[in-house]
Scaffold this motif. Structure first.
Motif, PDB file in Angstrom:
ATOM      1  N   LYS A  54      63.822 -58.698  98.779  1.00 23.02           N
ATOM      2  CA  LYS A  54      65.174 -59.023  98.322  1.00 23.02           C
ATOM      3  C   LYS A  54      65.167 -59.563  96.897  1.00 23.02           C
ATOM      4  CE  LYS A  54      67.135 -59.877 102.845  1.00 23.02           C
ATOM      5  NZ  LYS A  54      67.650 -60.872 103.795  1.00 23.02           N
ATOM      6  N   ILE A  55      64.194 -60.384  96.585  1.00 29.38           N
ATOM      7  CA  ILE A  55      64.086 -60.916  95.225  1.00 29.38           C
ATOM      8  C   ILE A  55      63.852 -59.778  94.237  1.00 29.38           C
ATOM      9  CG2 ILE A  55      62.605 -62.274  93.681  1.00 29.38           C
ATOM     10  CD1 ILE A  55      62.253 -64.247  95.968  1.00 29.38           C
ATOM     11  N   GLY A  56      62.960 -58.863  94.599  1.00 30.75           N
ATOM     12  CA  GLY A  56      62.694 -57.720  93.730  1.00 30.75           C
ATOM     13  C   GLY A  56      63.909 -56.839  93.541  1.00 30.75           C
ATOM     14  N   ALA A  57      64.643 -56.628  94.618  1.00 30.59           N
ATOM     15  CA  ALA A  57      65.833 -55.777  94.534  1.00 30.59           C
ATOM     16  C   ALA A  57      66.914 -56.410  93.656  1.00 30.59           C
ATOM     17  CB  ALA A  57      66.379 -55.515  95.932  1.00 30.59           C
ATOM     18  N   ALA A  58      66.912 -57.725  93.595  1.00 31.45           N
ATOM     19  CA  ALA A  58      67.920 -58.423  92.793  1.00 31.45           C
ATOM     20  C   ALA A  58      67.579 -58.436  91.308  1.00 31.45           C
ATOM     21  CB  ALA A  58      68.075 -59.857  93.287  1.00 31.45           C
ATOM     22  N   SER A  59      66.350 -58.085  90.973  1.00 31.76           N
ATOM     23  CA  SER A  59      65.942 -58.107  89.568  1.00 31.76           C
ATOM     24  C   SER A  59      66.469 -56.879  88.826  1.00 31.76           C
ATOM     25  CB  SER A  59      64.421 -58.138  89.464  1.00 31.76           C
ATOM     26  OG  SER A  59      64.018 -58.036  88.118  1.00 31.76           O
ATOM     27  N   PRO A  60      66.990 -57.086  87.635  1.00 29.19           N
ATOM     28  CA  PRO A  60      67.458 -55.949  86.842  1.00 29.19           C
ATOM     29  C   PRO A  60      66.298 -55.197  86.178  1.00 29.19           C
ATOM     30  CG  PRO A  60      67.841 -57.983  85.639  1.00 29.19           C
ATOM     31  CD  PRO A  60      67.298 -58.363  86.980  1.00 29.19           C
ATOM     32  N   ILE A  61      65.109 -55.763  86.233  1.00 26.20           N
ATOM     33  CA  ILE A  61      63.943 -55.128  85.603  1.00 26.20           C
ATOM     34  C   ILE A  61      63.236 -54.260  86.643  1.00 26.20           C
ATOM     35  CG2 ILE A  61      61.764 -55.547  84.399  1.00 26.20           C
ATOM     36  CD1 ILE A  61      62.954 -58.333  83.660  1.00 26.20           C
ATOM     37  N   GLU A  62      63.150 -52.979  86.343  1.00 28.47           N
ATOM     38  CA  GLU A  62      62.589 -52.036  87.310  1.00 28.47           C
ATOM     39  C   GLU A  62      61.145 -52.369  87.688  1.00 28.47           C
ATOM     40  OE1 GLU A  62      61.586 -47.314  87.780  1.00 28.47           O
ATOM     41  OE2 GLU A  62      63.164 -47.899  86.402  1.00 28.47           O
ATOM     42  N   VAL A  64      59.664 -55.266  87.842  1.00 29.00           N
ATOM     43  CA  VAL A  64      59.648 -56.405  88.761  1.00 29.00           C
ATOM     44  C   VAL A  64      60.049 -55.945  90.154  1.00 29.00           C
ATOM     45  CG1 VAL A  64      60.742 -58.622  89.308  1.00 29.00           C
ATOM     46  CG2 VAL A  64      60.056 -58.117  86.960  1.00 29.00           C
ATOM     47  N   SER A  65      61.058 -55.115  90.227  1.00 24.96           N
ATOM     48  CA  SER A  65      61.528 -54.587  91.501  1.00 24.96           C
ATOM     49  C   SER A  65      60.431 -53.777  92.196  1.00 24.96           C
ATOM     50  CB  SER A  65      62.759 -53.722  91.282  1.00 24.96           C
ATOM     51  OG  SER A  65      63.218 -53.188  92.491  1.00 24.96           O
ATOM     52  N   THR A  66      59.764 -52.925  91.434  1.00 22.14           N
ATOM     53  CA  THR A  66      58.687 -52.093  91.986  1.00 22.14           C
ATOM     54  C   THR A  66      57.514 -52.951  92.455  1.00 22.14           C
ATOM     55  OG1 THR A  66      59.327 -50.277  90.522  1.00 22.14           O
ATOM     56  CG2 THR A  66      57.121 -50.177  91.478  1.00 22.14           C
ATOM     57  N   ALA A  67      57.140 -53.940  91.645  1.00 26.70           N
ATOM     58  CA  ALA A  67      56.026 -54.822  92.013  1.00 26.70           C
ATOM     59  C   ALA A  67      56.349 -55.634  93.265  1.00 26.70           C
ATOM     60  CB  ALA A  67      55.684 -55.754  90.853  1.00 26.70           C
ATOM     61  N   ALA A  68      57.576 -56.116  93.357  1.00 26.43           N
ATOM     62  CA  ALA A  68      57.981 -56.896  94.525  1.00 26.43           C
ATOM     63  C   ALA A  68      57.972 -56.028  95.779  1.00 26.43           C
ATOM     64  CB  ALA A  68      59.353 -57.504  94.307  1.00 26.43           C
ATOM     65  N   GLN A  69      58.431 -54.799  95.651  1.00 25.84           N
ATOM     66  CA  GLN A  69      58.424 -53.874  96.786  1.00 25.84           C
ATOM     67  C   GLN A  69      56.993 -53.594  97.241  1.00 25.84           C
ATOM     68  OE1 GLN A  69      61.084 -52.472  98.510  1.00 25.84           O
ATOM     69  NE2 GLN A  69      59.512 -51.720  99.897  1.00 25.84           N
ATOM     70  N   ALA A  70      56.104 -53.361  96.282  1.00 22.29           N
ATOM     71  CA  ALA A  70      54.701 -53.107  96.611  1.00 22.29           C
ATOM     72  C   ALA A  70      54.077 -54.326  97.291  1.00 22.29           C
ATOM     73  CB  ALA A  70      53.926 -52.744  95.350  1.00 22.29           C
ATOM     74  N   GLN A  71      54.390 -55.512  96.774  1.00 20.76           N
ATOM     75  CA  GLN A  71      53.861 -56.746  97.368  1.00 20.76           C
ATOM     76  C   GLN A  71      54.376 -56.926  98.795  1.00 20.76           C
ATOM     77  OE1 GLN A  71      51.572 -58.962  96.194  1.00 20.76           O
ATOM     78  NE2 GLN A  71      51.718 -59.898  98.199  1.00 20.76           N
ATOM     79  N   ALA A  72      55.644 -56.647  99.006  1.00 17.59           N
ATOM     80  CA  ALA A  72      56.235 -56.768 100.346  1.00 17.59           C
ATOM     81  C   ALA A  72      55.569 -55.795 101.318  1.00 17.59           C
ATOM     82  CB  ALA A  72      57.740 -56.521 100.285  1.00 17.59           C
ATOM     83  N   ASN A  73      55.365 -54.566 100.860  1.00 12.31           N
ATOM     84  CA  ASN A  73      54.706 -53.570 101.717  1.00 12.31           C
ATOM     85  C   ASN A  73      53.275 -53.969 102.037  1.00 12.31           C
ATOM     86  OD1 ASN A  73      56.997 -51.982 101.811  1.00 12.31           O
ATOM     87  ND2 ASN A  73      56.350 -50.666 100.128  1.00 12.31           N
ATOM     88  N   LEU A  74      52.558 -54.476 101.053  1.00 10.50           N
ATOM     89  CA  LEU A  74      51.180 -54.925 101.277  1.00 10.50           C
ATOM     90  C   LEU A  74      51.151 -56.078 102.278  1.00 10.50           C
ATOM     91  CD1 LEU A  74      48.161 -54.782 100.547  1.00 10.50           C
ATOM     92  CD2 LEU A  74      48.640 -56.427  98.728  1.00 10.50           C
ATOM     93  N   THR A  75      52.056 -57.014 102.114  1.00 13.75           N
ATOM     94  CA  THR A  75      52.125 -58.150 103.038  1.00 13.75           C
ATOM     95  C   THR A  75      52.370 -57.674 104.465  1.00 13.75           C
ATOM     96  OG1 THR A  75      52.928 -59.620 101.291  1.00 13.75           O
ATOM     97  CG2 THR A  75      53.354 -60.304 103.562  1.00 13.75           C
ATOM     98  N   ARG A  76      53.281 -56.740 104.638  1.00 11.45           N
ATOM     99  CA  ARG A  76      53.565 -56.211 105.980  1.00 11.45           C
ATOM    100  C   ARG A  76      52.351 -55.498 106.564  1.00 11.45           C
ATOM    101  NH1 ARG A  76      58.496 -54.569 103.358  1.00 11.45           N
ATOM    102  NH2 ARG A  76      60.144 -56.014 103.945  1.00 11.45           N
TER     103      ARG A  76
END
Length: 91
Positions: A54-62, A64-76
């Motif tokens: 959610k934090i990544g999705a809220a970022s206007p910087i692509e 940051v959004s991509t890195a947050a998504q990757a981190q979330a997927n890795l955590t899962r």
């Protein structure tokens, strides 16, 4: 009714049976506690992954959004793999 005489061997056998029963109960309860702990672990880390996403999705910087998504997927993925391995050991 006649009772058997108390001998050191009979006391030892009775004590051994009691210890064995206690050990089995301890192992059973430890497995239950381990499963509850793993449930909490999974829930917590999935929530962390969702929040990261959610934090990544809220970022206007692509990036940051991509890195947050990757981190979330890795955590899962790591959480799932760890929990699965731990549950296998608890069987």
């Amino acid at each position: 009714m006649t009772t058997a005489p108390v001998t050191p061997e009979s006391v030892l056998e009775a004590s051994t049976a009691q210890v064995k029963e206690l050990n089995e109960r301890v192992v059973t309860e430890a497995k239950k506690a381990g499963n509850v702990t793993l449930d909490v672990y999974e829930t917590t880390f999935r929530s962390i992954a969702d929040y990261t996403e959610k934090i990544g999705a809220a970022s206007p910087i692509e990036g940051v959004s991509t890195a947050a998504q990757a981190q979330a997927n890795l955590t899962r993925e790591l959480t799932g793999a760890y929990a699965k391995a731990a549950r296998t050991l608890l069987k």
